[in-house]
Design an enzyme around this catalytic site. Structure first.
Site, short mmCIF file in Angstrom:
data_model
loop_
_atom_site.label_atom_id
_atom_site.label_comp_id
_atom_site.label_asym_id
_atom_site.label_seq_id
_atom_site.Cartn_x
_atom_site.Cartn_y
_atom_site.Cartn_z
N LYS A 92 0.84 -1.10 0.06
CA LYS A 92 0.13 -0.05 0.14
C LYS A 92 0.72 1.24 -0.05
N ILE A 99 -4.01 -4.17 1.33
CA ILE A 99 -4.47 -5.84 1.59
C ILE A 99 -5.85 -5.82 2.28
N LEU A 125 4.12 -10.48 4.47
CA LEU A 125 4.51 -9.53 5.34
C LEU A 125 3.77 -8.16 6.05
N SER A 146 4.01 -2.37 11.99
CA SER A 146 4.96 -3.03 12.80
C SER A 146 5.36 -2.43 14.19
N THR A 164 5.69 -12.67 14.56
CA THR A 164 6.74 -12.05 15.59
C THR A 164 6.81 -12.98 16.62
N ASP A 165 7.82 -12.85 17.31
CA ASP A 165 7.87 -13.56 18.70
C ASP A 165 6.97 -12.87 19.82
N GLU A 166 6.76 -11.85 19.47
CA GLU A 166 6.16 -10.85 20.66
C GLU A 166 4.85 -11.36 21.06
N TYR A 196 -0.25 -4.02 19.11
CA TYR A 196 0.60 -4.87 18.01
C TYR A 196 0.78 -6.15 17.98
N SER A 197 1.10 -6.58 19.42
CA SER A 197 1.20 -8.16 19.27
C SER A 197 -0.10 -8.71 19.20
N LYS A 233 -1.08 -9.06 15.75
CA LYS A 233 -0.34 -10.32 15.19
C LYS A 233 -0.81 -11.67 15.44
N ASN A 245 13.77 -9.59 16.98
CA ASN A 245 13.94 -8.43 16.54
C ASN A 245 14.80 -8.43 15.29
P1 NAD Z 1 7.74 -2.42 8.04
O1 NAD Z 1 6.86 -1.63 8.96
O2 NAD Z 1 8.99 -1.85 7.81
O3 NAD Z 1 7.25 -2.67 6.78
C1 NAD Z 1 5.59 -2.76 6.57
C2 NAD Z 1 5.35 -2.74 4.90
O4 NAD Z 1 3.85 -3.15 4.95
C3 NAD Z 1 5.44 -1.53 4.47
O5 NAD Z 1 5.99 -1.58 3.10
C4 NAD Z 1 4.03 -1.14 4.10
O6 NAD Z 1 3.87 -0.06 3.23
C5 NAD Z 1 3.23 -2.31 4.09
N1 NAD Z 1 1.73 -2.20 4.45
C6 NAD Z 1 1.37 -1.69 5.69
N2 NAD Z 1 0.02 -1.53 5.94
C7 NAD Z 1 -0.36 -2.16 4.45
C8 NAD Z 1 -1.73 -2.48 3.74
N3 NAD Z 1 -2.69 -2.07 4.61
N4 NAD Z 1 -1.51 -2.99 2.80
C9 NAD Z 1 -0.33 -3.33 2.03
N5 NAD Z 1 0.61 -3.00 2.44
C10 NAD Z 1 0.64 -2.44 3.89
O7 NAD Z 1 7.61 -3.69 8.82
P2 NAD Z 1 8.87 -4.93 8.85
O8 NAD Z 1 9.63 -4.46 10.27
O9 NAD Z 1 9.55 -5.22 7.63
O10 NAD Z 1 8.04 -6.02 9.22
C11 NAD Z 1 7.67 -7.21 8.18
C12 NAD Z 1 6.86 -8.06 9.00
O11 NAD Z 1 7.60 -8.96 9.74
C13 NAD Z 1 5.39 -7.62 9.87
O12 NAD Z 1 4.38 -8.45 9.51
C14 NAD Z 1 6.08 -7.85 11.29
O13 NAD Z 1 5.03 -8.05 12.13
C15 NAD Z 1 7.12 -9.05 10.92
N6 NAD Z 1 8.03 -9.27 12.00
C16 NAD Z 1 8.99 -8.03 12.21
C17 NAD Z 1 10.05 -8.06 12.91
C18 NAD Z 1 11.07 -6.84 12.94
O14 NAD Z 1 11.90 -6.91 13.87
N7 NAD Z 1 10.99 -5.69 12.25
C19 NAD Z 1 10.51 -9.17 13.61
C20 NAD Z 1 9.43 -10.13 13.48
C21 NAD Z 1 8.30 -10.16 12.67
O1 DAU Z 2 10.55 -9.15 18.66
C1 DAU Z 2 10.01 -8.77 17.05
C2 DAU Z 2 9.58 -7.20 17.07
O2 DAU Z 2 10.76 -6.38 17.22
C3 DAU Z 2 8.70 -6.84 15.79
O3 DAU Z 2 7.45 -7.93 15.74
C4 DAU Z 2 8.16 -5.71 15.73
O4 DAU Z 2 7.88 -5.28 14.50
C5 DAU Z 2 9.55 -4.43 15.61
O5 DAU Z 2 9.33 -3.41 15.67
C6 DAU Z 2 10.55 -5.09 17.16
O6 DAU Z 2 9.69 -4.66 18.19
P1 DAU Z 2 10.27 -3.94 19.44
O7 DAU Z 2 9.37 -2.87 20.26
O8 DAU Z 2 11.20 -4.77 20.32
O9 DAU Z 2 11.40 -2.83 18.69
P2 DAU Z 2 11.80 -1.30 18.90
O10 DAU Z 2 12.85 -0.75 18.00
O11 DAU Z 2 10.46 -0.38 18.83
O12 DAU Z 2 12.25 -1.46 20.36
C7 DAU Z 2 13.59 -2.13 20.63
C8 DAU Z 2 13.80 -1.98 22.28
O13 DAU Z 2 14.12 -0.83 22.60
C9 DAU Z 2 12.31 -1.94 23.03
O14 DAU Z 2 12.59 -2.53 24.40
C10 DAU Z 2 11.95 -0.58 23.10
C11 DAU Z 2 13.37 0.25 23.48
N1 DAU Z 2 13.39 1.69 22.56
C12 DAU Z 2 12.82 1.79 21.40
C13 DAU Z 2 12.73 2.97 21.01
C14 DAU Z 2 12.25 3.17 19.43
C15 DAU Z 2 14.03 2.67 23.60
O15 DAU Z 2 14.32 2.37 24.61
N2 DAU Z 2 13.76 3.76 22.93
C16 DAU Z 2 13.27 3.90 21.41
O16 DAU Z 2 13.29 5.21 21.14
#
Ligand code: NAD
Ligand code: DAU
Length: 379
Positions: free
Chosen positions: A37, A63, A84, A88, A136-138, A185-186, A189, A214
């Site tokens: 999107k 989606i 995916l 997030s 996600t593990d969350e 969020y979690s 998911k 993460n």
């Molecule tokens: P991200 O936020 O970087 O990207 C999400 C993508 O989805 C973007 O390109 C966005 O435009 C698209 N999107 C959002 N809403 C949409 C919609 N309604 N229709 C179509 N597209 C849409 O996310 P990410 O960090 O790359 O995570 C991708 C997937 O992996 C997610 O499902 C997330 O839950 C999972 N995940 C992420 C992590 C992490 O650490 N980032 C860890 C484990 C699982």
């Molecule tokens: O565990 C998988 C998940 O990891 C994914 O499902 C999520 O999409 C992804 O965003 C991530 O979630 P977290 O909440 O763990 O990630 P984030 O980078 O937001 O934060 C990592 C840790 O750092 C968390 O304990 C919160 C802390 N944090 C985060 C930010 C943005 C801070 O202390 N300061 C900050 O400004």
């Protein structure tokens, strides 16, 4: 090699762009359709190097828009979906839970239903098809920090694979761990994971779910800890550490996640679940110090010069204490292993953000959205 048509949703996001790149380059016989999107988190500049490849196509679709999703799946004769697309970011979910329920729950349902209707209309039905949901593990909730026998964590412990590594507790998330999500969020998911499994159990759809820890690496939106802090350190802005910085996360280099997705998409068992993680636990405050030291070193600044940017702020509401994945099943059954040591991965990551300041500036200013908005308006 067999030819396939695969839709990768969320391919313009962080992890999705790495998965698209891997599939486009590795499987020239596959047609890879990036369905996205382009929300604030979607950025087609993440895919500049593959956007002209003959086996790559982009479709700007929400989606949740069932008709458009169904139309694309039928028109393109899609036989595989790697899903995916999601909202997030935990902090955003605390402010705006409805958007998370809409995209993550209803959007996943719309993808499932569209695939079901198309695949059930074919003579071969579900044969050779696959719906792979990235989670996600969350969803498993939070683990405790424990200090066994008075040993100060992190202490060496043994995974069920037999390998030794450093951990902050005895418990891990296994594929069998009960779901116990805490953030909107979690929760969203977790709900989407249940829908995916329900489509297997009810209709026989060949689904797979993976739950990953993460991720870090290039092209991550700078609202997440590591890219946000790299950018702030570079510009000498405060680093907002939630609470005391004691929370523990298990970090995996994004390309290792993409490799696991490739392996599981092709060889994973239908209806199964695999945990993906790096056995790489870090307290936030420790990882932040490593990031500061790396940025300072690469910018030629004095060691420790930017430690004073650390600013402890109010904790995230419902902040999960510790995540730790046991990925033994994936290692044993499919032979996957993380390829990078954390020190190597973080160095590569910091270097990438410092070398790609233009990418960061475009993302933080919002310019990337206007550029692609013009390009795709009216399509
Ligand atoms: P991200 O936020 O970087 O990207 C999400 C993508 O989805 C973007 O390109 C966005 O435009 C698209 N999107 C959002 N809403 C949409 C919609 N309604 N229709 C179509 N597209 C849409 O996310 P990410 O960090 O790359 O995570 C991708 C997937 O992996 C997610 O499902 C997330 O839950 C999972 N995940 C992420 C992590 C992490 O650490 N980032 C860890 C484990 C699982
Ligand atoms: O565990 C998988 C998940 O990891 C994914 O499902 C999520 O999409 C992804 O965003 C991530 O979630 P977290 O909440 O763990 O990630 P984030 O980078 O937001 O934060 C990592 C840790 O750092 C968390 O304990 C919160 C802390 N944090 C985060 C930010 C943005 C801070 O202390 N300061 C900050 O400004």
């Amino acid at each position: 090699m067999m030819s396939r048509t695969i839709v990768i949703t969320g391919g313009a996001g962080f992890i999705g762009s790495h998965v698209v790149r891997l599939f486009v380059n590795k499987y020239p016989n596959y047609k890879i359709i990036n369905l996205d999107k382009l929300t604030y988190a979607g950025n087609l500049a993440n895919l500049r190097d593959v956007e002209k490849a003959p086996n790559y196509k982009f479709a700007k679709i929400d989606i949740c828009d069932f008709d458009s999703v169904y139309d694309l799946i039928c028109r393109e004769h899609v036989d595989g979906i790697i899903h995916l697309a999601a909202e997030s970011h935990v902090d955003r979910s605390i402010k705006d839970p409805f958007t998370f329920a809409r995209t993550n729950v209803l959007g996943t349902l719309s993808m499932l239903q569209a695939a079901k209707l198309y695949w059930e209309s074919l003579p071969e039905k579900y044969e050779g098809k696959r719906f792979y949901h990235i989670s996600t593990d969350e969803v498993y909730g939070a683990l405790e920090l424990t200090d066994p026998e008075g040993v100060e964590p992190p202490f060496t412990t043994r995974a069920s694979s037999g390998t030794h590594h450093l951990a902050y507790g005895h418990d891990f998330f296994y594929e069998t761990t009960k779901y116990n999500p805490h953030s909107p969020y979690s929760a969203s998911k977790a709900s989407s994971d249940h829908f995916v499994r329900a489509f297997h159990d009810t209709y026989g759809m060949p689904t797979i779910v993976t739950n990953c820890s993460n991720n870090y690496g290039p092209y991550q939106f700078p609202e997440k800890l590591i890219p946000l802090f790299i950018n702030n350190i570079k510009h000498r802005k405060p680093l907002p550490v939630y609470g005391k910085g004691e929370n523990v996360r298990d970090w995996l280099y994004v390309e290792d996640h993409a490799r696991a997705i490739d392996l599981i998409f092709h060889n994973g068992k239908v209806a199964d679940t695999y945990n993906i993680g790096g056995f790489n636990e870090w307290k936030n405050i420790d990882i932040i110090k490593v990031v500061i030291a790396t940025v300072d070193r690469l910018l030629g600044r004095k060691e420790g010069e930017d430690l004073n940017l650390i600013t402890f702020v109010t904790d995230r509401a419902g902040h999960d204490m510790r995540y730790a994945i046991d990925s033994t099943k994936l290692q044993k059954e499919l032979g996957w292993e993380p390829s990078l040591q954390f020190e190597e991965g973080i160095e590569k990551t910091v270097r990438w953000y410092l070398d790609n300041q233009q990418w960061l500036d475009n993302v933080t200013s919002g310019d990337y959205q206007q550029y692609y908005e013009k390009m795709y308006s009216g399509r």
